[in-house]
Design an enzyme around this catalytic site. Structure first.
Site, PDB file in Angstrom:
ATOM      1  N   HIS A   1      75.517  52.091  76.716  1.00  0.00           N
ATOM      2  CA  HIS A   1      76.213  50.825  76.489  1.00  0.00           C
ATOM      3  C   HIS A   1      77.675  51.092  76.864  1.00  0.00           C
ATOM      4  O   HIS A   1      78.544  51.198  75.998  1.00  0.00           O
ATOM      5  CB  HIS A   1      76.068  50.419  75.019  1.00  0.00           C
TER       6      HIS A   1
ATOM      7  N   ARG B   1      71.419  43.260  80.359  1.00  0.00           N
ATOM      8  CA  ARG B   1      70.964  43.941  79.147  1.00  0.00           C
ATOM      9  C   ARG B   1      69.446  43.969  79.169  1.00  0.00           C
ATOM     10  O   ARG B   1      68.792  42.972  79.481  1.00  0.00           O
ATOM     11  CB  ARG B   1      71.448  43.236  77.887  1.00  0.00           C
TER      12      ARG B   1
ATOM     13  N   ARG C   1      76.100  38.398  70.411  1.00  0.00           N
ATOM     14  CA  ARG C   1      77.458  38.909  70.273  1.00  0.00           C
ATOM     15  C   ARG C   1      77.990  39.513  71.580  1.00  0.00           C
ATOM     16  O   ARG C   1      79.056  39.134  72.061  1.00  0.00           O
ATOM     17  CB  ARG C   1      77.480  39.958  69.173  1.00  0.00           C
ATOM     18  N   THR C   2      77.232  40.452  72.153  1.00  0.00           N
ATOM     19  CA  THR C   2      77.691  41.088  73.386  1.00  0.00           C
ATOM     20  C   THR C   2      77.808  40.056  74.504  1.00  0.00           C
ATOM     21  O   THR C   2      78.754  40.048  75.270  1.00  0.00           O
ATOM     22  CB  THR C   2      76.730  42.222  73.787  1.00  0.00           C
TER      23      THR C   2
ATOM     24  N   LYS D   1      56.812  33.250  83.637  1.00  0.00           N
ATOM     25  CA  LYS D   1      55.894  32.522  84.522  1.00  0.00           C
ATOM     26  C   LYS D   1      55.244  33.451  85.529  1.00  0.00           C
ATOM     27  O   LYS D   1      54.572  33.002  86.461  1.00  0.00           O
ATOM     28  CB  LYS D   1      56.651  31.428  85.278  1.00  0.00           C
TER      29      LYS D   1
END
Lengths: 166, 324
Positions: free
Chosen positions: B148, B118, B68-69, B96
């Site tokens: 946020h 994020r 969503r964000t 990796k």
């Protein structure tokens, strides 16, 4: 603050511009003022001609100088129709110089659709064009005085001034 | 200005990165909200595509999943004509064995202009902002339980649009504030805007102990806390908390703190109801409230795109001047 054109001189240019516009239109076009000075001129113009209030356009998101000057917001776009389809538009700005602001405005208008015809009303022409753009109606050509920076201060009274050194 | 918050501002106080709403001056928050509002058309929808950021590359660095964000950042960048690269880090290089630092250096070498980050660890965007080359802007899209900021700003924008200057308002935040970066960013933003009355309502197990230090009043009773407030912010009750010992059950939470039409009457009759989404109907919010006239939840989503456009435009605008 240096005054380049006094309130009385601005008034003279404004009535010169109003007369030209009055003669050219039998019915009001969609008048659009460019922020910030162009909105003042468009308001004065519409008031004198008894036309409806002008729409206002913010072109800052379409400017080509984001790379050098960043984001400079001026005012909100208001009163624009959802879509332009064949409309006759009169674009109004206070001072015409390089033509880049008008270029940005034209691009905005074409994102609204397909205008039928666009005319340009300018209060003061500084010369110095970098693009093939000319006013359809002009209040006053500043000639040699146009070489120095100037801007309209307003909305009441309207005076053409040299901005503080930047 | 002190601490890590100063990392996001230039010496003359303009926005270089957006990492937290903590310590953001009122003038800057106001500029962000004004800019975001100018990105909404007269119909209230975000403007159609404009060429402002043509040629810029925005990299979405999502170390923690959030469709969503990420989508709203995606849309915001596209509306400004930037190119967008989505990097799902969990499935790429770090898996990796490449270090975060090396991943960053690689992305820089690809001429990225903006990182949207994020991360499940609080502070990760600060770590990145501290180490990127000077012409790259970093936006925090949520770090752990810390911050946020774009959500906090879109909440402020929604509050200001519906109720006016936060300096004259009472705002109640209900639910799990302890694990909520959304609540934290909103509280700091409200403080920055001079909001005089911020209240936190929830069970003791879900309210962080530092709320009084932030100037937030705490309430365990919904009736007491909601009395006369102008804005009610509901938080999502995260399912994963349910398995811990913090709450007996979803039903129990709804019985005590779930927002119903009846309970909403405790607040001011013109109060608005906000929620960062996704909403859990029947847990923190009843259907009739979620779909009712006082809810502005979908308006928050629309404003979220405008806020993200504003943050991208303003940070890149500042970075431009730094590098030129």
């Amino acid at each position: 603050m240096t005054e380049i054109r006094s309130a009385a001189q601005v008034e003279k240019a404004l009535s010169q511009l109003t007369d030209q516009v009055r003669d050219a239109f039998s019915e009001p076009p969609l008048v659009i003022g460019l922020h910030t000075g162009g909105v003042w001129v468009a308001n004065a113009l519409c008031q004198r001609l008894g036309w409806p209030s002008p729409a206002t356009l913010d072109v800052s998101l379409y400017r080509d100088d984001f790379d050098t000057t960043g984001l400079k917001r001026s005012g909100a776009t208001e009163g624009m129709p959802a879509q332009l389809q064949g409309d006759h538009i009169l674009l109004v700005d206070d001072v015409l110089f390089t033509g880049r602001t008008v270029r940005a405005a034209l691009n905005v208008l074409f994102d609204y659709g397909r205008p039928g015809r666009i005319d340009l009303a300018i209060l003061f022409d500084r010369g110095g064009r970098e693009l093939p753009i000319q006013p359809s109606f002009l209040g006053e050509d500043l000639g040699a005085m146009g070489q120095s920076r100037c801007k309209l201060s307003g909305p009441e009274p309207l005076v053409l001034i040299a901005p503080r050194s930047e | 200005m002190h601490g890590p918050a100063s990392l996001q501002l230039t010496p003359d106080g303009r926005l270089k990165h957006l990492l937290t709403t903590e310590g953001l001056p009122k003038s800057l928050i106001t500029e962000l909200l004004d800019t975001a509002e100018s990105f909404l058309s007269s119909q209230g929808q975000p403007v159609k595509k404009v060429p402002l950021l043509r040629g810029r590359t925005v990299v979405n660095l999502f170390f923690e999943n959030s469709t969503r964000t990420r989508t709203t950042f995606d849309i915001a960048a596209h509306r400004l004509s930037a190119d967008v690269v989505n990097l799902d880090i969990r499935t790429s290089s770090t898996a990796k064995g490449e270090t975060l630092f090396d991943t960053l250096k690689n992305l820089e070498a690809m001429q990225a202009d903006l990182f949207v980050v994020r991360h499940s660890a609080g502070g990760a965007p600060f770590f990145i902002a501290n180490r990127v080359t000077p012409h790259i802007a970093v936006i925090n899209a949520g770090d752990g339980t810390h911050a946020h900021p774009t959500q906090g700003l879109l909440d402020l924008m929604t509050i200001r649009k519906h109720k006016g200057d936060p300096a004259n308002l009472s705002v109640a935040i209900v639910g799990d504030l302890k694990h909520s970066r959304v609540a934290r960013s909103l509280i700091h933003g409200l403080k920055g805007m001079g909001c005089p009355d911020i209240r936190a309502i929830g069970p003791g197990t879900l309210l962080p102990s530092d709320l009084p230090h932030l100037g937030v009043q705490t309430f365990h009773s919904l009736a007491d806390g909601l009395a006369g407030v102008d804005v009610v912010v509901l938080l999502r009750l995260q399912k994963e908390r349910m398995s811990s010992a913090l709450l007996p059950s979803e039903r129990e939470f709804f019985n005590l703190y779930g927002m119903t039409e009846e309970r909403l009457k405790w607040a001011d009759p013109n109060a608005i109801v906000m929620h960062p989404g996704p909403i859990n109907r029947g847990v923190e919010i009843a259907n009739e409230v979620a779909d009712g006239p006082q809810a502005v939840i979908l308006d928050q989503v629309t404003n979220g795109i405008a806020i993200r456009m504003a943050v991208m435009a303003m940070t890149l605008s500042t970075q431009q001047e730094v590098s030129s």
